[in-house]
Design a protein around this motif. Structure first.
Motif, PDB file in Angstrom:
ATOM      1  N   HIS A   8       0.858  -1.179   0.000  1.00 45.49           N
ATOM      2  CA  HIS A   8       0.000   0.000   0.000  1.00 45.49           C
ATOM      3  C   HIS A   8       0.896   1.231   0.000  1.00 45.49           C
ATOM      4  O   HIS A   8       1.506   1.555   1.005  1.00 45.49           O
ATOM      5  CB  HIS A   8      -0.906   0.015   1.236  1.00 45.49           C
ATOM      6  N   CYS A  28      -3.863   4.485  -4.726  1.00 49.80           N
ATOM      7  CA  CYS A  28      -2.982   3.575  -4.005  1.00 49.80           C
ATOM      8  C   CYS A  28      -2.582   2.437  -4.925  1.00 49.80           C
ATOM      9  O   CYS A  28      -3.322   2.075  -5.842  1.00 49.80           O
ATOM     10  CB  CYS A  28      -3.691   3.025  -2.767  1.00 49.80           C
ATOM     11  N   THR A  29      -1.422   1.861  -4.673  1.00 48.25           N
ATOM     12  CA  THR A  29      -0.942   0.744  -5.483  1.00 48.25           C
ATOM     13  C   THR A  29      -1.810  -0.496  -5.320  1.00 48.25           C
ATOM     14  O   THR A  29      -1.743  -1.401  -6.147  1.00 48.25           O
ATOM     15  CB  THR A  29       0.511   0.395  -5.124  1.00 48.25           C
ATOM     16  N   CYS A  30      -2.648  -0.545  -4.296  1.00 46.09           N
ATOM     17  CA  CYS A  30      -3.554  -1.679  -4.104  1.00 46.09           C
ATOM     18  C   CYS A  30      -4.772  -1.581  -5.014  1.00 46.09           C
ATOM     19  O   CYS A  30      -5.553  -2.521  -5.101  1.00 46.09           O
ATOM     20  CB  CYS A  30      -3.994  -1.777  -2.653  1.00 46.09           C
TER      21      CYS A  30
END
Length: 93
Positions: A8, A28-30
């Motif tokens: 995250h 977010c990278t998620c």
């Protein structure tokens, strides 16, 4: 096969719509994204809520040197988790 761990790394991104108005949004990278906000401060609230909703990291897995280990407060640290304590004051013969 173990599932891939998703880091995250939330950030506030600045965008412009087709009329040229700026807006800010959590990304977010998620895969989580926030709402469009006219002010960065409002998008930061989304970021703070996202981070607050992440599972707590147990004390044994928390990072002691986040700058060197490239970890955030909400991420477990494999390097620190595997380190033995320098002094074991509890085990006296």
């Amino acid at each position: 096969m173990t599932p891939a761990v998703v880091r995250h790394l939330p950030a506030i991104e600045r965008h412009r719509d087709e009329t040229g108005h700026r807006f800010y949004r959590l990304a977010c990278t998620c895969g989580a994204t926030g709402q469009e906000h006219p002010a960065r401060r409002l998008a930061e609230w989304d970021l703070n809520e996202h981070v607050a909703g992440l599972p707590k990291v147990p004390a044994a897995k928390q990072c002691n040197d986040p700058g060197r280990h490239d970890r955030r407060v909400w991420e477990p640290c494999e390097v620190c988790e595997l380190q033995e304590p320098l002094f074991d004051c509890g085990a006296m013969p």
